[in-house]
Scaffold this motif. Structure first.
Motif, PDB file in Angstrom:
ATOM      1  N   GLN A 122      18.330  36.766   0.815  1.00 29.18           N
ATOM      2  CA  GLN A 122      17.519  35.579  -0.014  1.00 29.18           C
ATOM      3  C   GLN A 122      16.208  36.251  -0.813  1.00 29.18           C
ATOM      4  N   SER A 206      16.815  40.279  -3.005  1.00 27.87           N
ATOM      5  CA  SER A 206      18.008  40.378  -3.854  1.00 27.87           C
ATOM      6  C   SER A 206      18.106  40.141  -5.142  1.00 27.87           C
ATOM      7  N   TRP A 429      27.580  26.845 -11.485  1.00 31.54           N
ATOM      8  CA  TRP A 429      26.771  26.863 -10.360  1.00 31.54           C
ATOM      9  C   TRP A 429      26.674  25.588  -9.533  1.00 31.54           C
ATOM     10  N   TRP A 501      20.630  30.492  -6.007  1.00 34.27           N
ATOM     11  CA  TRP A 501      21.574  31.241  -5.123  1.00 34.27           C
ATOM     12  C   TRP A 501      22.574  31.646  -6.142  1.00 34.27           C
ATOM     13  N   ARG A 505      24.095  35.598  -5.772  1.00 31.41           N
ATOM     14  CA  ARG A 505      25.398  35.994  -5.862  1.00 31.41           C
ATOM     15  C   ARG A 505      25.755  36.769  -6.890  1.00 31.41           C
ATOM     16  N   LYS A 506      25.535  36.712  -8.204  1.00 35.00           N
ATOM     17  CA  LYS A 506      25.935  37.454  -9.217  1.00 35.00           C
ATOM     18  C   LYS A 506      25.425  38.704  -9.102  1.00 35.00           C
ATOM     19  N   LYS A 509      27.372  40.617  -6.278  1.00 33.11           N
ATOM     20  CA  LYS A 509      28.838  41.090  -6.795  1.00 33.11           C
ATOM     21  C   LYS A 509      28.593  42.397  -7.621  1.00 33.11           C
TER      22      LYS A 509
END
Length: 553
Positions: A122, A206, A429, A501, A505-506, A509
């Motif tokens: 994160q 991240s 989201w 977040w 996540r994007k 992936k």
């Protein structure tokens, strides 16, 4: 969320207890009657002089004499021994300093371990940019809009002027601001400065945040400026960011920025001065980045929509819970309401809804006007209307989305949408995938065929209404940008948390696809609106009732 600690969370010092204990013992000894002989008295005086001499020597040479007081002494932390008159100087300054240093290192190591556990996956790295790309625009706020004084709306970290409670009980006493719906650039930047998992090591991050106020930049150049002026800062930003080593790691695919306006302000196709906006989102480098906006394109994949800022910015979790309880228990005298006006665009159904609302005894209408007396710009007026209504009509206007949809959620009013582009394919989201959980959908075509909105709403069973209202109230934190300036910790995930977040996540992936050697982008952009809505086994090519509404052209 990462828990933040202050001094109150550390083990309490027992110094005061020691002081109280030793002073008590001294008082008792002074009360005992003395029965010593002269020899005894002489020995006592000699011993006292001896101790005084040692004391003077130790003090002169920086030494501290050790005095044990049982288990309590081992609990004492910090401070100078000379600050407590009941504790004589100690001889072990060096040993004690080593012990204190070891303890400090242990605490720092424990804090670092907790931080790694909470922040792994994160971390956010903030890209360095000159102040002209962000905060200088706030200082020059007079230039942000030719028709609206924006200086007051950039105050308080982008929340705008504070609003006081007492508007007939419509607003709480604190946590309310006169926020501009397009101030997201400032709000997001101010919030990320207090994000718990920032890092100075981009290799741990991240995602990389680029603090470019793209929305404020384009706003000051939308009217009366040629395309070169409108594009200048966007091009300069790209040159700076792509030259940084952080960019080379993934070609900018882990970078994101906030452009707090609709996507259409940044997608100019040609270079004619009469065309709208700038071409920021069409620049090849920017197409690798993620742009956060308040309205995204259904046919492009480099932008993502997050909620418009509302007027509510609670400073504590308790303030959020209190507001949820309040709107959950309101008596709602109107079946439905509409805050809007007759539309100039013939394709809009807003005029139809105005007429239906006027003709119904179950509808309350607030007609929006242009100018400073517009009630739709008053948070108290909007809240009063929506708090008294069970359903709130939310048609699209000159754009798909509208801030009033989030005002409705904030008031616990069930939104009624007429086009999926207003919410369902935008805020994936922040809102549930199943739109029937929290809203009502009536197609625009049905309204154009004079289908009665009131009749449709009256057909909904009371238990379904209660279920939807409960879901709407539960969404309030997800569409709220909290004021974290005074918060020590939080259990509530707000709109900022969910947006961050979503970006993480994007990017994760994308990293996984690269690691597996798969094509970087396997999905055609023409179906971008569909991808977040697909269920297990569904394909974007499968027929959908909304296909005609998003026909790619």
């Amino acid at each position: 969320m990462m828990k933040r600690h202050n001094s109150a969370a550390l083990p309490p010092s027992t110094g005061g207890e020691m002081h109280e204990e030793t002073t008590g013992k001294a008082d008792k000894s002074y009360k005992r009657p003395s029965r010593c002989s002269r020899l005894c008295s002489f020995l006592i005086i000699a011993a006292a002089f001896s101790m005084l001499a040692c004391h003077c020597y130790d003090y002169a040479h920086g030494g501290v004499a050790r005095v044990e007081h049982g288990p309590a002494s081992s609990r004492r932390r910090g401070g100078s021994p000379f600050s407590d008159p009941a504790v004589p100087p100690r001889r072990d300054t060096g040993d004690r300093k080593v012990s204190a240093d070891n303890e400090a290192r242990e605490l720092a190591a424990a804090d670092a371990r907790r931080r790694r556990e909470l922040c792994t996956g994160q971390y956010i790295y903030v890209q360095e940019l000159p102040s002209r790309f962000n905060t200088d625009m706030v200082w020059d706020c007079e230039d942000l809009s030719p028709s609206k004084g924006m200086c007051k709306y950039t105050a308080n970290g982008g929340f705008g002027p504070r609003l006081r409670g007492g508007d007939g009980g419509v607003l709480q006493e604190t946590g309310w601001y006169d926020s501009d719906e397009l101030a997201l650039d400032v709000i997001f930047h101010d919030r990320i400065k207090r994000y718990e998992c920032l890092t100075n090591d981009s290799s741990l991050a991240s995602a990389v945040y680029v603090p470019f106020y793209a929305g404020l930049d384009v706003a000051r150049h939308l009217w009366g400026h040629n395309v070169s002026t409108r594009d200048a800062m966007a091009l300069e930003m790209v040159d700076l960011v792509t030259a940084r080593p952080e960019w080379r790691a993934l070609g900018g695919r882990d970078h994101f920025f906030v452009a707090g306006r609709t996507t259409w302000d940044f997608r100019r196709q040609g270079d004619v001065d009469t065309e709208w906006g700038n071409k920021l989102f069409r620049l090849p480098a920017v197409r690798n980045m993620t742009a956060i906006v308040v309205e995204a394109s259904p046919w492009d994949r480099n932008d993502a929509a997050i909620p418009y800022p509302t007027a509510f910015h609670p400073a504590t979790d308790e303030a959020t819970f209190f507001w949820q309880d309040r709107v959950r228990g309101l008596e709602r005298q109107w079946l439905f309401s509409f805050a809007g006006a007759h539309a100039e665009d013939s394709k809009s159904i807003a005029s139809n809804l105005v007429e239906q609302c006027r003709a119904s005894a179950a509808c309350s209408l607030m007609e929006c006007t242009k100018g400073p007396s517009n009630q739709c710009d008053s948070p108290a007026s909007v809240m009063k209307l929506f708090q008294s209504s069970t359903f709130c009509l939310q048609p699209r206007g000159d754009r798909y989305t509208r801030r009033l949809a989030f005002d409705a959620v904030l008031a616990g009013c069930i939104p009624v949408f007429f086009h999926p582009g207003t919410a369902y394919v935008q805020y994936t989201w922040h809102l549930p995938k199943n739109h029937t959980d929290y809203s009502v959908y009536i197609s625009e075509e049905d309204v154009r065929r004079n289908v009665s909105v009131e009749e449709r709403l009256r057909r909904i069973p009371p238990e379904a209404v209660e279920r939807m209202r409960g879901a709407v109230v539960g969404l309030i934190p997800a569409v709220t940008y909290s004021d974290t300036s005074t918060k020590l910790e939080s259990t509530v995930n707000d709109a900022f948390d969910l947006a961050l977040w979503g970006v993480i996540r994007k990017v994760a992936k994308m990293r996984k696809r690269i690691a597996e050697g798969r094509a970087e982008d396997e999905k055609p952009e023409m179906y971008s609106w569909k991808y977040p809505l697909l269920g297990e086994g569904q394909k974007a090519e499968d027929p959908h009732e909304w296909d005609p509404l998003f026909a790619f052209n």
